[in-house]
Enzyme design. Sequence first.
Site, PDB file in Angstrom:
ATOM      1  N   ASP A 331       0.841  -1.175   0.000  1.00 18.53           N
ATOM      2  CA  ASP A 331       0.000   0.000   0.000  1.00 18.53           C
ATOM      3  C   ASP A 331       0.881   1.231   0.000  1.00 18.53           C
ATOM      4  OD1 ASP A 331      -2.553  -0.550   0.041  1.00 18.53           O
ATOM      5  OD2 ASP A 331      -2.835  -0.586   2.197  1.00 18.53           O
ATOM      6  N   ASN A 686      28.162 -36.038  13.233  1.00 18.42           N
ATOM      7  CA  ASN A 686      27.654 -37.388  13.483  1.00 18.42           C
ATOM      8  C   ASN A 686      28.207 -38.399  12.483  1.00 18.42           C
ATOM      9  OD1 ASN A 686      26.275 -36.124  15.433  1.00 18.42           O
ATOM     10  ND2 ASN A 686      24.233 -36.620  14.720  1.00 18.42           N
ATOM     11  N   GLU A 689      31.731 -39.544  13.282  1.00 18.89           N
ATOM     12  CA  GLU A 689      31.813 -40.610  14.298  1.00 18.89           C
ATOM     13  C   GLU A 689      31.509 -41.967  13.651  1.00 18.89           C
ATOM     14  OE1 GLU A 689      28.999 -39.292  17.298  1.00 18.89           O
ATOM     15  OE2 GLU A 689      29.851 -37.287  17.094  1.00 18.89           O
ATOM     16  N   THR A 717      29.275 -32.011  22.126  1.00 19.01           N
ATOM     17  CA  THR A 717      29.582 -31.248  20.912  1.00 19.01           C
ATOM     18  C   THR A 717      28.366 -30.966  20.056  1.00 19.01           C
ATOM     19  OG1 THR A 717      30.024 -33.227  19.660  1.00 19.01           O
ATOM     20  CG2 THR A 717      31.892 -32.203  20.737  1.00 19.01           C
TER      21      THR A 717
END
Length: 828
Positions: A331, A686, A689, A717
């Site tokens: 607007d 992850n 690992e 971690t």
Amino acid sequence: MHHASEHIYHALDKDELIKLLESDSDNGLSPEEAKVRIEKYGQNTIEEAKKRSIIWIFLSQFKNPIVYLLIFATGLSFYFQEWLDAIAIIIVIFVNALIGFYMELQAERSMDALKKLTAIPVKILRSGEVSEYDSVEIVPGDILYAEAGDMISADARILEGTQVQADESALTGESVPVEKKDDILPAETPLAERVNMLYKGTHISRGNVWAIVTGTGMKTELGEIASLVDSAEQSTTPLEKKLENFSKKLILITLGLVVVIFISGLLNGKALLDMLGTSIALAVAAIPEGLPIVATLALAQGMLKMAKYQVIVKKLSAVETLGSTTVICTDKTGTLTENKIRVSNVVAEELEWKEGDDNISEGPFEQMKLIAILCNTSELKQDGDKVHEVGDPLETGLLKFAAELGEDIASIREKHAKVKEEPFSSETKMMVTMHRSGNELTAYAKGAAEALIEHSTHILIGKTTETFDETRKQHWLEQAEKLAASGLRMIAGASKTCQSEGEEELSSGLTFVGLFGMMDPLRKDVHQSIEECKAAGIRVMMITGDHPSTAKNIGNQLGIAEKDEEVIIGSEMKAYDSLDESAKAAWTKASIFARVSPKQKLELVKVLQEEGNVVAMTGDGVNDAPALKKADIGIAMGLRGTQVAQEVADMILKDDSFKSIATAIKQGRIIFENIRKFVIFLLSCNLSELLVIAVASVFSLHFQLFPLQILFINLITDVLPALALGVTEGSDAIMKQKPKSMEEPVIDTKRWWTIIFYSMVLGFTSVSGVMFSHYTMHGNEEWNPELGNNILFFSLIFSQLLHVLNMGKTGSNYFSSEVFKNRYVWIA
């Protein structure tokens, strides 16, 4: 005061009703009485479905496949009398649950805080003064005032009204607005036909009304329905769905790897129990348990942060959509301009006045001042030194013009009592009121120049009226056009003498008086925000009900449109069904639309969406609601927006400023980027690992990580640094990227490769670190598994913690990246 069913409010006459509710129609309740009644009847809210209790939130942390795995592992450890392992795993389960619990509580609190921000104000008469209150404070017996665009916040019986229509579709499903009047009805009248009642949850679509509250909270018709239906489940956001799909994929990949490792371990002659422990630990290592909660928290935090910037986002999902916005339809009034409208010119036949000139006592100017004061439902209230403006800014601008010239608004309104009113509507483009002064009846009209010129048959010159012929009409249309082209907003004024109060056609046969030229200065920060949006690949379109010349002038000033670009005018826009491809293309290319109707706004959104755009649309009127709903992001105005617009919108700008839209889009992008950052971070950690354990198992190395160590690494971690990444301040570069598609997954192919690369680097360096230290220190001696395990464990932890700092924006300097500067990362 009892329940709706005990008193048939629609069948009583007004005086009985006021007596029954112990109220006063002239002064309303006193604040003290209102307090007593709040104690007695409770707050005016619809009770929601029961909130989850704290204990339930805590217990729900254990409803998780990973936890089931861990409990199974605990059972095995107890069975084989590995007491230390068992106790450690139990501690891990609890610590994990506590972190999840804390985060979910935070998210719930954030949501509650947001609910408080979106409360609705209502106008109530108390102790003779009309003031705004929060809708939860209404009590039975209160006298309410509502006008077009207001939500009705309690059940009420009409005392008096002018041309009132209410939209009751929320309650009755009837989509056509209902005419409302203050009749007395038979007791057995059904709900949908009670024309003298207003109900909570409906809204006024036309006119204005005074009413007395008969029921609040759960004692309203809406409350009765609500107690039958428990509130629906909060729908999941697209982002949460993406994360869910993503987690499912991840679990499958993990299980595949775990099976491989388990079998190769057994083939290498490892004990069955050791391999079970390792496999479970692996499964735990691979699955980022913090993911959904961190995502919700990042969204909720982002929403609260936006609230600091005057932006209230009502739905979590809107945050993600904001980041993908490609077109903003805005607007003009109040969003691009300050909405402090003032009269800068008055032009009548043979008369011109500019701001700063002295008062003129001639006929047309006197008439213009009367039109400004009488054809006007707003008020200026003296509050100490300050003047409170109540109502439409355009109307308060007209009142200030009259007041500054020394007119006493209150006494003029007393002298000319209002008898009748036809409110402004987007169809007629004008407003007319009829007033009695002594035994004279006069109607005063104001509205769009072209509408009033068309409806006028005479013109006022000095003190005499003459016929308003075609040549004169043409001259005045050109005059209005010329003033509008200089950026003024044109409002025309007219009047006529009436014969009787019952006169039907108030808006025809008018005598044209003159034009008000009104200025609305541009907001200071708008130009820069528009440039910022352009750089971010977002188009800005201006849609206004204003005159095309005014619109063009402002569009050019702000750089929304090129100098020679055509303005698309509402009257030239074809209906959606008869649009051909070239018309659609013209719409999508244009930057300025003037004199556009609400229906055309809706059709424009459709056309833009068909082209694959994600559209943000601002609106403030009742009639903007359909377009706000249809847009991907409906943005309502907090200051001048009607409550209906605020109800259907996804976000509300408390300060009405365009700058806030740009800020919100930037925040939306930052939040999505942050979620992306922590997903990449969690996954690469992850996976590293997984790789380390897989390599150690398959090649039967002399060292291995223990299940407990894996759990420890995950806890330390993963969760905290991921949370810290979730609240990273974005870099400014984020507004130099093109908008991303809504379909784009959180992790696309390119980012999957990045994750695999990161995890290989982390895994490889940790394993080679152990090898390197063994061969440099011990040469070909016996391996020391304990030492190997320790080195592996610590090198993995440190490399993962430092890996957080890789999450800065690509191409930015490592030490000046937004992640490096994020203090939460360092705390984590």
